[in-house]
Write a protein that holds these residues in place. Structure first.
Motif, PDB file in Angstrom:
ATOM      1  N   LYS A  70       0.846  -1.181   0.000  1.00 43.15           N
ATOM      2  CA  LYS A  70       0.000   0.000   0.000  1.00 43.15           C
ATOM      3  C   LYS A  70       0.889   1.242   0.000  1.00 43.15           C
ATOM      4  O   LYS A  70       1.836   1.327   0.775  1.00 43.15           O
ATOM      5  N   MET A  77      -0.946  -5.803   0.532  1.00 45.75           N
ATOM      6  CA  MET A  77      -2.323  -6.019   0.124  1.00 45.75           C
ATOM      7  C   MET A  77      -2.411  -7.164  -0.889  1.00 45.75           C
ATOM      8  O   MET A  77      -1.461  -7.439  -1.624  1.00 45.75           O
ATOM      9  N   SER A  79      -5.009  -8.393  -4.008  1.00 47.57           N
ATOM     10  CA  SER A  79      -6.129  -7.953  -4.838  1.00 47.57           C
ATOM     11  C   SER A  79      -6.553  -9.062  -5.792  1.00 47.57           C
ATOM     12  O   SER A  79      -5.714  -9.763  -6.362  1.00 47.57           O
ATOM     13  N   ASP A 131     -10.134  -6.197  -2.545  1.00 45.44           N
ATOM     14  CA  ASP A 131      -8.851  -5.954  -1.886  1.00 45.44           C
ATOM     15  C   ASP A 131      -8.874  -6.512  -0.467  1.00 45.44           C
ATOM     16  O   ASP A 131      -9.864  -6.347   0.252  1.00 45.44           O
ATOM     17  N   MET A 133      -6.244  -7.018   3.097  1.00 43.19           N
ATOM     18  CA  MET A 133      -4.977  -6.686   3.744  1.00 43.19           C
ATOM     19  C   MET A 133      -4.352  -7.968   4.299  1.00 43.19           C
ATOM     20  O   MET A 133      -4.989  -8.713   5.040  1.00 43.19           O
TER      21      MET A 133
END
Length: 214
Positions: A70, A77, A79, A131, A133
């Motif tokens: 990020k 992250m 995705s 997304d 984390m």
């Protein structure tokens, strides 16, 4: 004097041979026409199949999986995005290893138990993105037993009555030097604290200067 019978036989034989030659020629011509026609039909069908396949590819979904840091944060992250032009229906994402958020033990933080991996997604539209984390960099890289550096994500979905499977291998090792060498969040907090202290000092000095001139 020539024998008329012989002449007639020769003419008859020639006529027969000519007729046979014509039949053979007609047969050869027919075969040639059939071959050319069949070849044209096959070529046309192949062109049509290619056009349909290309149109299908243009309308097809495509699942892209990526890991990225990020911006301006020591956070990693994950995705999942649809970069194609069609919706991925009945999407099922599968993670081949347990991965614990932020390197914290406990099944609640296991990405495999997240809804995105444990349940089907009815439809992921074109350019839609999910997304997640993974955690703070230095926490992740300090616990490779809970946060594997390499893993694979499988995406299985349907499209126009067809089934597709895409597998993406993920390697987070290249991010280790950037995220694990220093706790960037602490460094940023130090910079922020220093900036606040400088601002406070400037305000105090300005206030004292005004007071001394009175």
């Amino acid at each position: 004097m020539a024998d008329p019978t012989t002449d007639w036989n020769m003419v008859s034989a020639f006529s027969t041979a000519l007729a046979a030659g014509g039949t053979i020629l007609a047969s050869i011509t027919s075969v040639g026409v059939w071959w050319a026609t069949n070849r044209m039909l096959k070529t046309s069908q192949q062109a049509l199949d290619d056009a349909r396949a290309e149109a299908g590819r243009n309308r097809a979904p495509q699942i892209e999986v990526a890991v990225w840091p990020k911006p301006n944060q020591p956070v990693l992250m994950l995705s999942v995005r649809n970069v194609g032009n069609g919706a991925a229906r009945n999407l099922k994402l599968t993670l081949d290893h347990n991965f614990y958020f932020n390197g914290e033990d406990g099944e609640a933080g296991n990405l495999r138990n997240y809804a995105v991996f444990s349940e089907r997604i009815d439809s992921l539209a074109p350019r839609a993105e999910i997304d997640m984390m993974l955690g703070v960099g230095h926490r992740i890289f300090s616990r490779p037993d809970l946060c594997p550096l390499k893993f694979m994500i499988e995406a299985k979905y349907s499209f126009e009555q067809r089934e597709a499977i895409e597998r993406t291998s993920i390697d987070i090792t290249p991010f280790s030097k950037h995220l694990a060498s220093e706790d960037l969040q602490v460094a940023q907090l130090k910079k922020l604290t220093a900036a606040v202290e400088d601002a406070a000092t400037a305000i105090r000095m300005s206030t004292e200067g005004i007071a001394s001139r009175r």
